[in-house]
Design an enzyme around this catalytic site. Structure first.
Site, PDB file in Angstrom:
ATOM      1  N   MET A 137      14.428  80.709 -36.646  1.00  0.00           N
ATOM      2  CA  MET A 137      14.909  79.788 -35.674  1.00  0.00           C
ATOM      3  C   MET A 137      14.433  80.077 -34.501  1.00  0.00           C
ATOM      4  O   MET A 137      15.042  79.946 -33.260  1.00  0.00           O
ATOM      5  CB  MET A 137      16.659  79.815 -35.711  1.00  0.00           C
ATOM      6  CG  MET A 137      17.142  79.498 -36.939  1.00  0.00           C
ATOM      7  SD  MET A 137      16.739  77.943 -37.593  1.00  0.00           S
ATOM      8  CE  MET A 137      17.457  76.695 -36.897  1.00  0.00           C
ATOM      9  N   ARG A 138      13.184  80.704 -34.271  1.00  0.00           N
ATOM     10  CA  ARG A 138      12.381  80.872 -33.079  1.00  0.00           C
ATOM     11  C   ARG A 138      11.012  80.216 -33.170  1.00  0.00           C
ATOM     12  O   ARG A 138      10.471  80.106 -34.182  1.00  0.00           O
ATOM     13  CB  ARG A 138      12.066  82.345 -32.841  1.00  0.00           C
ATOM     14  CG  ARG A 138      13.528  83.375 -33.064  1.00  0.00           C
ATOM     15  CD  ARG A 138      14.038  83.324 -31.666  1.00  0.00           C
ATOM     16  NE  ARG A 138      15.196  84.128 -31.827  1.00  0.00           N
ATOM     17  CZ  ARG A 138      15.970  84.496 -30.683  1.00  0.00           C
ATOM     18  NH1 ARG A 138      15.668  83.970 -29.473  1.00  0.00           N
ATOM     19  NH2 ARG A 138      16.985  85.239 -30.827  1.00  0.00           N
ATOM     20  N   ASN A 159       6.303  76.416 -42.730  1.00  0.00           N
ATOM     21  CA  ASN A 159       7.729  76.249 -42.088  1.00  0.00           C
ATOM     22  C   ASN A 159       8.258  75.164 -43.085  1.00  0.00           C
ATOM     23  O   ASN A 159       7.776  74.222 -43.354  1.00  0.00           O
ATOM     24  CB  ASN A 159       7.742  75.950 -40.747  1.00  0.00           C
ATOM     25  CG  ASN A 159       9.288  75.932 -40.141  1.00  0.00           C
ATOM     26  OD1 ASN A 159      10.082  76.610 -40.477  1.00  0.00           O
ATOM     27  ND2 ASN A 159       9.547  74.901 -39.306  1.00  0.00           N
ATOM     28  N   HIS A 161      11.633  72.334 -42.529  1.00  0.00           N
ATOM     29  CA  HIS A 161      12.101  71.832 -41.742  1.00  0.00           C
ATOM     30  C   HIS A 161      13.250  70.721 -42.367  1.00  0.00           C
ATOM     31  O   HIS A 161      12.873  69.938 -43.153  1.00  0.00           O
ATOM     32  CB  HIS A 161      11.607  71.144 -40.531  1.00  0.00           C
ATOM     33  CG  HIS A 161      12.287  70.311 -39.244  1.00  0.00           C
ATOM     34  ND1 HIS A 161      12.872  71.281 -38.373  1.00  0.00           N
ATOM     35  CD2 HIS A 161      12.830  69.171 -39.134  1.00  0.00           C
ATOM     36  CE1 HIS A 161      13.504  70.616 -37.750  1.00  0.00           C
ATOM     37  NE2 HIS A 161      13.238  69.251 -38.090  1.00  0.00           N
TER      38      HIS A 161
HETATM   39  C1  GAR Z   1      17.565  75.355 -43.707  1.00  0.00           C
HETATM   40  O1  GAR Z   1      17.871  74.325 -43.789  1.00  0.00           O
HETATM   41  C2  GAR Z   1      15.999  75.024 -43.127  1.00  0.00           C
HETATM   42  O2  GAR Z   1      15.453  73.880 -43.201  1.00  0.00           O
HETATM   43  C3  GAR Z   1      16.341  75.282 -41.673  1.00  0.00           C
HETATM   44  O3  GAR Z   1      17.719  76.222 -41.479  1.00  0.00           O
HETATM   45  C4  GAR Z   1      18.192  76.196 -42.677  1.00  0.00           C
HETATM   46  C5  GAR Z   1      18.095  77.580 -43.067  1.00  0.00           C
HETATM   47  O4  GAR Z   1      18.888  78.104 -44.318  1.00  0.00           O
HETATM   48  N1  GAR Z   1      15.435  75.693 -40.833  1.00  0.00           N
HETATM   49  C6  GAR Z   1      15.249  75.239 -39.441  1.00  0.00           C
HETATM   50  O5  GAR Z   1      16.200  74.323 -39.057  1.00  0.00           O
HETATM   51  C7  GAR Z   1      13.890  75.366 -38.705  1.00  0.00           C
HETATM   52  N2  GAR Z   1      13.876  74.781 -37.638  1.00  0.00           N
HETATM   53  P1  GAR Z   1      18.753  79.173 -45.240  1.00  0.00           P
HETATM   54  O6  GAR Z   1      18.584  80.460 -44.267  1.00  0.00           O
HETATM   55  O7  GAR Z   1      19.817  79.180 -46.225  1.00  0.00           O
HETATM   56  O8  GAR Z   1      17.510  78.954 -46.098  1.00  0.00           O
END
Ligand code: GAR
Length: 268
Positions: A137-138, A159, A161
């Protein structure tokens, strides 16, 4: 039978790591031709670190919080890495626009370069072909991206998203999709570029949003798709089937539109 050569994949995470787990499982079961070589995090408490340790995958942490705090407290006292050029980064980046406060942008890029230098030092103790951001998340800056994408024709940071990009970049893709009243949502895997969730798209999945859906229920639907999509995209990379191509389109208005897109090559 000759076994296909496996690519070496590193991951960066910030949280629970269910995507990481899906990738680890796909590696372990042989569903994808990949091996996980490290998992790094900006968050010492990320549960995903435990998932990696359970599989004996090396882990490391670069805690961003104290770095960001020190730069905020006394910006002039904190030195960026020797090879950092603020001018170069400011010119390349697209996270801040021209109206933004220069001091804020400077402090952001200096604190991130310090953290990213530490990430790179850890990562470079391993040899890796692909870096996957799995709930990291960075925003990564050009300082980091240029040091991983040393061959500009061959991006190697992916990545995932939680939205159908280019809609709803940022930190709450499913929430933003739901609150907007969308009737379909989805997830996207893309290569990263210098902007926020703006890089060339590799793969997407969609789901319907029904009248009785909630943010929680669409997160559930979306995550289940993420766990399928991410390993599939990594496998395309392992098969050398992803080609980033710069396209120029002529618009009816007479203007041109330029964009790097990903072509998916046929299986050889
Ligand atoms: C996931 O939904 C991923 O798509 C999102 O964080 C979640 C992580 O879940 N990523 C973002 O929002 C990136 N900007 P996880 O730790 O269970 O894989």
């Amino acid at each position: 039978m000759q076994l296909a050569e496996k690519i070496r994949v590193g991951a960066l995470i910030s949280g629970g790591g269910t995507n990481l787990q899906a990738i680890i499982d796909a590696c372990e079961s042989g569903k994808i031709d990949a091996t996980m070589v490290f998992v790094g995090s900006d968050n010492p408490d990320a549960y995903g670190l435990e998932r990696a340790q359970n599989q004996r995958i090396p882990t490391f942490v670069v805690d961003y919080k104290p770095i960001v705090r020190d730069v905020k407290k006394d910006p002039q006292a904190v030195l960026p890495p020797d090879d950092f050029s603020l001018d170069d980064i400011i010119q390349k980046q697209s996270l801040y626009d021209k109206q933004s406060d220069p001091e804020t942008a400077r402090n952001f890029f200096i604190s991130r370069a310090i953290a990213e230098f530490a990430l790179l030092e850890n990562m470079n103790t391993f040899s890796f072909d692909l870096l996957v951001l799995a709930g990291f998340m960075r925003n990564l800056t050009p300082y980091f991206i240029d040091r991983v994408n040393t061959d500009t024709s061959c991006p190697r940071i992916m990545n995932i998203h939680p939205a159908l990009l280019p809609s709803f970049p940022g930190v709450d893709g499913y929430g933003d999709t739901f609150r907007y009243g969308c009737k379909a949502g989805g997830c996207t895997v893309h290569f990263i570029d210098y902007g926020e969730d703006s890089g060339p798209i590799i793969g997407q999945r969609t789901f319907q949003i029904e009248p009785d859906d909630t943010i929680d229920s669409i997160k559930k639907k979306g995550l289940a798709m993420e766990w399928e999509l991410y390993p599939e995209c990594i496998q395309l990379y392992a098969e050398n089937r992803l080609k980033a191509v710069k396209k120029t389109f002529q618009l009816d208005s007479g203007q041109t539109y330029e964009r790097t897109i990903v072509e998916i090559l046929p299986f050889k």
